[in-house]
Design a protein around this motif. Structure first.
Motif, short mmCIF file in Angstrom:
data_model
loop_
_atom_site.label_atom_id
_atom_site.label_comp_id
_atom_site.label_asym_id
_atom_site.label_seq_id
_atom_site.Cartn_x
_atom_site.Cartn_y
_atom_site.Cartn_z
N ALA A 15 -5.29 1.75 -4.40
CA ALA A 15 -4.77 3.52 -4.24
C ALA A 15 -4.86 4.16 -5.98
O ALA A 15 -5.82 5.08 -6.18
CB ALA A 15 -3.64 3.05 -4.84
N ALA B 50 0.57 6.56 -7.11
CA ALA B 50 -1.24 6.85 -7.36
C ALA B 50 -1.72 8.20 -8.47
O ALA B 50 -2.17 8.12 -9.48
CB ALA B 50 -2.04 6.90 -6.49
N ARG C 98 0.75 4.46 -2.72
CA ARG C 98 0.35 5.16 -3.27
C ARG C 98 1.56 6.36 -3.62
O ARG C 98 0.89 7.35 -4.17
CB ARG C 98 -0.07 5.80 -1.32
CG ARG C 98 -0.95 4.75 -0.90
CD ARG C 98 -2.12 5.60 0.26
NE ARG C 98 -0.87 5.42 1.42
CZ ARG C 98 -0.87 4.31 2.44
NH1 ARG C 98 -1.56 3.08 2.37
NH2 ARG C 98 -0.23 4.02 3.21
N ARG C 99 2.70 5.91 -3.26
CA ARG C 99 3.67 6.72 -3.99
C ARG C 99 3.35 7.01 -5.58
O ARG C 99 3.78 7.74 -5.78
CB ARG C 99 5.23 6.58 -3.61
CG ARG C 99 5.54 6.03 -2.47
CD ARG C 99 6.71 4.96 -2.07
NE ARG C 99 8.20 6.08 -2.97
CZ ARG C 99 8.92 5.94 -3.68
NH1 ARG C 99 9.29 4.28 -2.63
NH2 ARG C 99 9.88 5.79 -4.05
N TYR D 54 0.63 -1.26 0.19
CA TYR D 54 0.15 0.00 -0.08
C TYR D 54 1.03 1.02 0.00
O TYR D 54 -0.02 2.36 -1.22
CB TYR D 54 -0.81 -0.35 0.78
CG TYR D 54 -2.47 -0.87 1.10
CD1 TYR D 54 -3.26 -0.62 0.72
CD2 TYR D 54 -2.36 -1.83 1.12
CE1 TYR D 54 -4.62 -1.21 0.29
CE2 TYR D 54 -3.29 -2.89 1.10
CZ TYR D 54 -4.72 -2.46 0.49
OH TYR D 54 -5.77 -2.63 0.22
#
Length: 382
Positions: free
Chosen positions: A351, A173, A170-171, A166
């Motif tokens: 994400a 997205a 998210r890095r 996760y």
């Protein structure tokens, strides 16, 4: 021997060569001695084997096993046909035609480039990976490997895998475009091990590929590079088909596990494994002499139509599943690989709900010994 030099940008290593630390027998192709004359000393005596396969004839064995005489159907009588090599020029881009020819016409052959006897059919490769007459090999999940692992906290492995996936998802997205190989697959296996053994994130890549990985998985710790490639192929197989994306977006773990195993069958990260015979072994193409090096074409075996229906198709729901990358026993490296596949999908889709391949991009696998897409260009926002 010569190879095509397909170098990955910024990685400094040819894509047709395995990216592994030294000393790992599963993911590198060691130097191998040529096959030797039979132990019984009958160097000048023919030892013909059933099925029109290889003939072992002392020092002439390599030549005899690599050449067959065409009977003259559609070609000139007596034409000599030489078996192709999985190291032939162009094999890195498309090995499947070579594999098909070997399975159909040369199920047992001697390859002078590999300096080994070559097996390409599923039944023979599966036998060589598990039969005690074949020695000098390590495969995570095989019984000797499973017996070496104790006191592994599965709940902790699941937790660190989920958290790492996760964070990485998210890095990327918010980017308009990303490469999942460079930005996700390259980091998830190392990051999972780093979190499991308490290595600080900033030191992850420097330490995890060495001593820290061994603290978790022992001899299997060097599987990180293999897991990277397996994950890249898995994500490529899923994202290449919109129907698979829809089916696996919120799928239960069991279905994701089936898709993972199917990807290992169709596109195994390790294409060639090496073993040595401790005794004569009869296979479908003849008999391999004792003390011989044997190259197992795992990539060919996974697409053998005698074992799998429509073997080139990625089908997580197939009713004839099977894969040869990992054994069936317990191993942290095998568990982590499956968890990484599951949480990679969950994290990426959570994400980036509209995640898709970039317009016009199709995953292309390359590599001779290890194999995977070198890039997966995606549009995180759809």
């Amino acid at each position: 021997m010569s190879h095509e030099q397909n170098r990955e940008p910024g990685r400094g290593i040819g894509n047709d060569r395995p990216e592994v630390p030294p000393g790992d027998p599963w993911t590198r192709l060691p130097s191998m001695a040529p096959a030797t004359a039979p132990a019984d000393g009958r160097a000048g005596e023919d030892r013909a084997r059933e099925g029109g396969g290889a003939v072992v004839r002392g020092d002439l064995a390599p030549l005899a096993a690599r050449v067959r005489t065409e009977p003259g159907v559609g070609v000139a009588p007596g034409v000599r046909v030489v078996a192709p090599s999985p190291l032939d020029l162009g094999a890195s881009r498309d090995p499947h035609g070579i594999h098909r020819t070997l399975r159909e016409e040369f199920p047992l052959t001697y390859d002078p480039l590999l300096r080994a006897w070559v097996l390409s059919r599923y039944a023979d490769v599966a036998t060589a990976l598990t039969d005690s007459r074949f020695t000098h090999g390590h495969r995570p999940g095989d019984p000797p490997c499973a017996r070496a692992h104790v006191d592994v906290d599965l709940a902790a492995l699941r937790s660190v895998t989920e958290r790492t996936a996760y964070v990485l998802a998210r890095r990327i997205a918010e980017r308009p475009q990303a490469d999942l190989v460079a930005d996700f697959c390259h980091w998830l296996p190392a990051g999972t091990v780093a979190a499991a053994v308490g290595v600080p994130y900033r030191d992850m890549m420097r330490l995890v590929r060495g001593r820290a990985a061994g603290a978790l998985a022992g001899e299997c710790g060097a599987q990180i590079a293999v897991r990277e490639k397996a994950l890249a192929s898995f994500l490529g197989n899923v994202l290449a088909d919109p129907d698979q994306v829809a089916a696996l977006r919120d799928a239960p773990a069991g279905l994701v596990g089936r898709a993972w195993a199917e990807s290992l069958r169709r596109d195994p990260p390790v294409q060639i494994a090496v073993r040595r015979t401790g005794a004569e072994v009869r296979v479908s193409g003849g008999v391999i002499p004792a003390g011989a090096s044997v190259a197992l074409l795992v990539g060919s075996a996974g697409r053998d139509p005698e074992r799998f229906r429509e073997p080139d198709r990625f089908d997580p729901l197939r009713d004839d599943p099977g894969q040869l990358t990992y054994g069936s026993g317990f191993c942290p490296a095998v568990v982590l690989a499956g968890l990484e596949a599951e949480y990679a999908l969950r994290a990426l889709f959570a994400a980036m709900p509209r995640l898709r391949l970039a317009d016009g991009f199709r995953p292309t696998a390359t590599g001779l010994i290890t194999r995977a897409p070198r890039s997966l260009i995606v549009r995180p926002g759809g």
